[in-house]
Design an enzyme around this catalytic site. Structure first.
Site, mmCIF file in Angstrom:
data_model
loop_
_atom_site.group_PDB
_atom_site.id
_atom_site.type_symbol
_atom_site.label_atom_id
_atom_site.label_comp_id
_atom_site.label_asym_id
_atom_site.label_seq_id
_atom_site.Cartn_x
_atom_site.Cartn_y
_atom_site.Cartn_z
ATOM 1 N N ASN A 23 0.800 -1.227 0.000
ATOM 2 C CA ASN A 23 0.000 0.000 0.000
ATOM 3 C C ASN A 23 0.832 1.276 0.000
ATOM 4 O OD1 ASN A 23 0.375 -1.394 2.613
ATOM 5 N ND2 ASN A 23 -0.366 0.517 3.479
ATOM 6 N N HIS B 105 -13.655 -0.608 -0.432
ATOM 7 C CA HIS B 105 -13.439 0.840 -0.585
ATOM 8 C C HIS B 105 -12.154 1.201 -1.318
ATOM 9 C CE1 HIS B 105 -10.554 1.951 2.772
ATOM 10 N NE2 HIS B 105 -10.957 0.782 3.242
ATOM 11 N N THR C 160 -25.877 -9.926 11.456
ATOM 12 C CA THR C 160 -26.761 -9.665 10.314
ATOM 13 C C THR C 160 -25.987 -8.896 9.247
ATOM 14 O OG1 THR C 160 -28.625 -9.608 11.826
ATOM 15 C CG2 THR C 160 -28.983 -8.638 9.642
ATOM 16 N N CYS D 224 -3.813 4.148 7.853
ATOM 17 C CA CYS D 224 -4.021 3.558 9.179
ATOM 18 C C CYS D 224 -2.954 3.952 10.177
ATOM 19 C CB CYS D 224 -4.078 2.044 9.084
ATOM 20 S SG CYS D 224 -5.527 1.487 8.228
HETATM 21 N N1 PLP Z 1 -4.514 -4.304 3.749
HETATM 22 C C1 PLP Z 1 -4.006 -3.344 2.971
HETATM 23 C C2 PLP Z 1 -2.835 -3.663 2.096
HETATM 24 C C3 PLP Z 1 -4.545 -2.053 2.969
HETATM 25 O O1 PLP Z 1 -4.006 -1.110 2.200
HETATM 26 C C4 PLP Z 1 -5.655 -1.794 3.814
HETATM 27 C C5 PLP Z 1 -6.234 -0.439 3.873
HETATM 28 O O2 PLP Z 1 -5.538 0.557 3.775
HETATM 29 C C6 PLP Z 1 -6.154 -2.827 4.602
HETATM 30 C C7 PLP Z 1 -5.560 -4.063 4.546
HETATM 31 C C8 PLP Z 1 -7.312 -2.608 5.537
HETATM 32 O O3 PLP Z 1 -8.510 -2.464 4.822
HETATM 33 P P1 PLP Z 1 -9.850 -1.982 5.550
HETATM 34 O O4 PLP Z 1 -9.827 -0.496 5.494
HETATM 35 O O5 PLP Z 1 -10.962 -2.567 4.736
HETATM 36 O O6 PLP Z 1 -9.834 -2.517 6.918
#
Ligand code: PLP
Length: 387
Positions: free
Chosen positions: A158, A208, A244, A331
């Site tokens: 990412n 998303h 659900t 994150c």
């Molecule tokens: N894994 C990767 C490589 C990501 O880039 C992301 C989100 O940035 C995730 C997992 C987590 O995804 P989610 O936002 O659906 O929890």
């Protein structure tokens, strides 16, 4: 001058963090919200209609990743899916096969789960990556042994965009009797994915990142691979994920998956924009360092270091001019720590904190690139004049 140019500009270069919801996805979701509110577990027609919506979406997700629909399970997001696979599979094989091997550049939803698993007695080991972020395959092969239950390696990173040779890693794991899990969140919609061809046992996805809604993810589990409930409760998702179902989100995910081939084509088009951007940028400031590899990289992702300019300062300046970029993973933005990914590929703390990530998307045009280059050029010149 830039102010005039820009006053109405809204350049979004953070598609790896999230994407807008595509119009066809919104329209499917609106329809589902209006008409399909019955509980999918109810035995009467209204419930069955909702259940049908879910099964249709499951088929759409399965088709996008080359799986059978009964190998796809919906969850609230990819973070939950990553937790579910890592914790339940490692637990299933523990204590006989207690080792899990991963990489030091996984998303926080994997890294922090692995670190937690260590506290529960799982022997988690990280295989080093080279300067381009690729797993050092010889080291990986040497690390996998008959105590290894699971090898976990993301398909596309990412932060820097590195694409791993997951197929080769899967073959190595299989030869030693270990299962393979790949976080494919950033890859879906950017490169073609076929879980059977990759030969992975588990994979995770998030709507998303491909112009679908937030709050819905999915995991793939190959038929006959161990799978245990992570969230306990009702019988939803074959008893593997109680609660659900979020029908409109699931339908939106399905619709987004219908368009993956088109998205992959858009992504290919991003390649020439990326090359232009990097070339022009180097003309503006020749000591810029590109941290994304030239080969085996997502065509939409550029991670770069501006020596002497903090990433916070650069992001603020760009934001002022209506340009959204990020420093690493969304994150971990608030942590202020240097990115673990950039550190793993050899950057110093200082360089990591002078790095930003630019990620293009389906609506990125050359005018957005030109505008951004103009803003950066002016900023660099102003800074030079100050010194
Ligand atoms: N894994 C990767 C490589 C990501 O880039 C992301 C989100 O940035 C995730 C997992 C987590 O995804 P989610 O936002 O659906 O929890």
């Amino acid at each position: 001058m830039i102010k005039q140019l820009l006053s109405k500009r809204n350049v979004y270069f953070d598609h790896n963090a999230t994407t807008h919801i595509a119009a066809p996805v919104r329209s499917v979701m609106n329809r589902v919200l209006k008409s399909y509110w019955g509980n999918p577990s109810s035995g009467y027609a209204k419930g069955k209609m909702s259940a049908q919506i879910i099964e249709k979406a499951r088929e759409q997700v399965a088709a996008a990743i080359g799986a059978h629909s009964h190998e796809v399970y919906f969850a609230s997001c990819a973070t939950e899916s990553n937790n579910a696979i890592l914790k339940t599979v490692s637990n299933h094989f523990s204590p006989e096969k207690n080792k899990v091997i991963s990489t030091p550049i996984e998303h926080p939803s994997v890294m922090n789960t692995l670190e937690y698993m260590k506290t529960q007695g799982i022997d988690v080991q990280y295989c080093p990556v080279d300067k381009s972020g690729r797993v050092v395959l010889e080291e990986m092969e040497a690390m996998i042994d008959d105590k290894t239950s699971l090898v976990c390696c993301m398909l596309a990173n990412n932060e820097i965009g590195t694409i791993q040779d997951v197929k080769k890693i899967a073959a190595m794991a299989r030869a030693k009797g270990a299962l393979v899990f790949s976080d494919c969140v950033q890859a879906l919609g950017k490169i073609p994915i076929d879980v059977k061809d990759l030969d992975v046992d588990y994979a995770t996805f998030s709507a998303h990142k491909l112009y679908g809604p937030k709050g819905i993810g999915a995991w793939y589990a190959r038929i006959s691979c161990p799978l245990e409930p992570y969230i306990h409760g009702g019988h939803q998702e074959e008893g593997m994920r109680a609660g659900t179902e979020s029908i409109h989100n699931i339908a939106g995910f399905g619709e987004a998956c219908k368009h993956v081939n088109k998205l992959v084509t858009f992504s290919r088009q991003n390649e020439s924009l990326k090359h232009t951007f990097i070339k022009e940028l180097k003309g503006i400031k020749n000591d810029i360092i590109i941290n994304s590899p030239e080969e085996h990289c997502l065509t939409n992702t550029i991670n770069l270091t501006f020596p002497g300019i903090g990433s916070g300062e650069m992001m603020k300046m760009l934001d002022y001019h209506g340009i959204a970029v990020s420093a690493g993973s969304a994150c971990s933005t608030s942590s202020n720590k240097p990115s673990h990914v950039l550190k793993a590929i050899g950057l110093t703390d200082e360089a990591a904190q002078e790095s930003i990530r630019i990620s293009f998307g389906s609506t990125t045009k050359s005018k957005h690139i030109k505008y951004t280059l103009k803003v950066i050029k002016q900023y660099i010149e102003e800074e030079k004049n100050k010194n």
